[in-house]
Design an enzyme around this catalytic site. Sequence first.
Site, short mmCIF file in Angstrom:
data_model
loop_
_atom_site.label_atom_id
_atom_site.label_comp_id
_atom_site.label_asym_id
_atom_site.label_seq_id
_atom_site.Cartn_x
_atom_site.Cartn_y
_atom_site.Cartn_z
N GLU A 49 0.83 -1.21 0.00
CA GLU A 49 0.00 0.00 0.00
C GLU A 49 0.86 1.26 0.00
O GLU A 49 0.56 2.24 -0.69
CB GLU A 49 -0.94 0.01 1.21
CG GLU A 49 -1.99 -1.09 1.22
CD GLU A 49 -3.13 -0.84 0.23
OE1 GLU A 49 -3.11 0.20 -0.46
OE2 GLU A 49 -4.02 -1.69 0.14
N ARG A 109 0.59 3.81 -3.17
CA ARG A 109 -0.03 5.10 -2.85
C ARG A 109 1.01 6.20 -2.67
O ARG A 109 0.88 7.28 -3.24
CB ARG A 109 -0.88 4.99 -1.57
CG ARG A 109 -2.01 4.00 -1.66
CD ARG A 109 -2.99 4.21 -0.52
NE ARG A 109 -3.79 3.02 -0.27
CZ ARG A 109 -5.00 3.02 0.28
NH1 ARG A 109 -5.54 4.15 0.67
NH2 ARG A 109 -5.67 1.89 0.48
N ASP A 157 -4.68 -10.00 -8.42
CA ASP A 157 -4.97 -9.09 -9.53
C ASP A 157 -3.82 -8.27 -10.10
O ASP A 157 -3.43 -8.41 -11.25
CB ASP A 157 -6.12 -8.16 -9.14
CG ASP A 157 -6.00 -7.63 -7.72
OD1 ASP A 157 -4.89 -7.65 -7.18
OD2 ASP A 157 -7.02 -7.18 -7.17
N GLU A 163 -12.64 0.29 -9.79
CA GLU A 163 -12.26 -0.67 -10.84
C GLU A 163 -13.21 -0.69 -12.04
O GLU A 163 -12.76 -0.83 -13.19
CB GLU A 163 -12.14 -2.08 -10.24
CG GLU A 163 -10.98 -2.25 -9.29
CD GLU A 163 -11.23 -1.65 -7.92
OE1 GLU A 163 -10.25 -1.31 -7.23
OE2 GLU A 163 -12.42 -1.50 -7.56
#
Length: 643
Positions: free
Chosen positions: A268, A272, A401, A535
Amino acid sequence: MTTPALLPLSGRRLPPLNLGASAFPHHRATLRLSEKFILLLILSAFITLCFGAFFFLPDSSKHKRFDLGLEDVLIPHVDTSKGGKNLGGFLIHGQGHDEHRHREEEERLRNKIRADHEKALEEAKEKLKKSRDEIQAEIQTEKNKVVQELKKKDSKPLPPVPLPNLIGINSGEPADPDIREKRNKIKEMMKHAWDNYRQYGWGHNELKPIARKGHTTNIFGNSQMGATIVDALDTLYIMGLHDEFREGQEWIDKNLDFGVNSEVSVFEVNIRFIGGLLAAYYLSGQEVFKIKAVQLAGKLLPAFNTPTGIPWAMVNLKSGVGRNWGWASAGSSILAEFGTLHMEFVHLSYLTGDPVYYNKVMHIRKLLQKMDRPNGLYPNYLNPRTGRWGQHHTSVGGLGDSFYEYLLKAWLMSDKMDTEARKMYDDAIEAIEKHLIRKSNGGLTFIGEWKNGHLERKMGHLTCFAGGMFALGADGSRDDKAGHYLQLGAEIAHTCHESYDRTTLKLGPEAFKFDGGVEAVAVRQNEKYYILRPEVIETYWYMWRFTHDPKYRQWGWEATQAIDKYCRVSGGFSGVKDVYSSSPTYDDVQQSFFLAETLKYLYLLFSNDDLLPLDNWVFNTEAHPLPVLHLANTTLSGNPAYR
């Protein structure tokens, strides 16, 4: 009902536990001594030391020699009766003179101690006259001086690097007045989200828009790192909100500190923070963003200190100690985490000239290439100690993913020179299409999950990014199958739109089934929430760029109106707990990815294609645009993957 904050948080995310700050009250008021009392203790200790030095100094009447570090001078003894020749003996020179001098030094030292003692007493009296607030201000000033000194030590100058050819960062204005009006509406939504965060959550990681206060989750540790500021910067920039951008830059310059004792998610923080800082640097050219990105990357490197080089999921920014999530298959690392570092780390090596970042991610790739893959599929779990797969669970949604996404984007970002990454992507997609992609009885194409030899006919909102990925990877696919993959992307986009259209709020659930007569609908209560995820809109945007079919703008506008109607509150935007309820309750979290991804993709959907053109920019999994590194510019051209 499962609280949404306990589940996957953002595009290609994992399910973090939400242990808010309130779970561990610090009771600072009951433990902290007043600053004035502490100051008095320090002063009294100093005065005691002075008196001790005064009374216990050596007495010259008892000691012939008070050693100040000066040695008695030894000179040769010359016997003049022998013609002035050196006879080899030595005399102690000036013993009587030195004794007198030592007494003078003693007296001078005593006088100095008396003067220092009196000065300390005067300073103590002055301190005691000051108010508590004045003392606190002085303490804070001293702290700030120390922090600034440490920052100067950390801020090593980076080598000058020519920027890649940056195209399309200040354009995209649509000629059609209707499209322009819709784009302006999305910009207004961004301003509403930012202004409320600025007012109620500034410096915190995220915002609770109903409670109107800061919010955080355990992916950011226990520190206030301003995640929303860093995540939103590039969106502010491309929307032309330059005053807000400068506010964020100023906060980052003065307050963003990575030396905190805080355990964070490597994944993360990479997508980010490092992704956001790098994008802000490339768009604006402001060096502070590059410097901060490199400082943070250095704090993440200890996570790679494992027997295999597969990084831990979490690392303490101060101590460098890493570990994995307790719930992950027998202490495993997660495919979507250690497989979603390549884009950012390649850019770090490009900007610094230091190959360490590139080598870390290439080591991961080489390790994966050597491993057997059941049915050609990559399991979601890999043990960093043994280098063996955990349970055989494969997903193009959460946990897996963005690994596939970054294989494709590594190829695109290398100006299509990294053919190794493209081959890995093509192999993986062929296995996914063979084992995971199916059509429902109602004709909807979906991507299931492989669990221990069984296909689960369920698709997550996170998986909906794959429609855009298939379209993005269509050009350059094997056996002239570009048309096939573009069509597959369109089918996934249609399925995900159906998951929105079959709800009361016209917003998509977290996951939806394809069992029997139930299609594209959530069944379990804890899968009915919408937390401002991007998404589906991401796929609409990619499909629009490659086809210009107006239905994608129509679907995007439907989503925009639904978000504005059902998620907007006076203090920002909030997720909702049940998209099938006509009067849903709020989860009271404005996710940082709402500003980084959801609103950015909507804005791009209603912009011209010359804003961040895909031939020149590649978006990381948090929608932070990074430029394509053409071979002539990259410092990595000597690596085999770039030949």
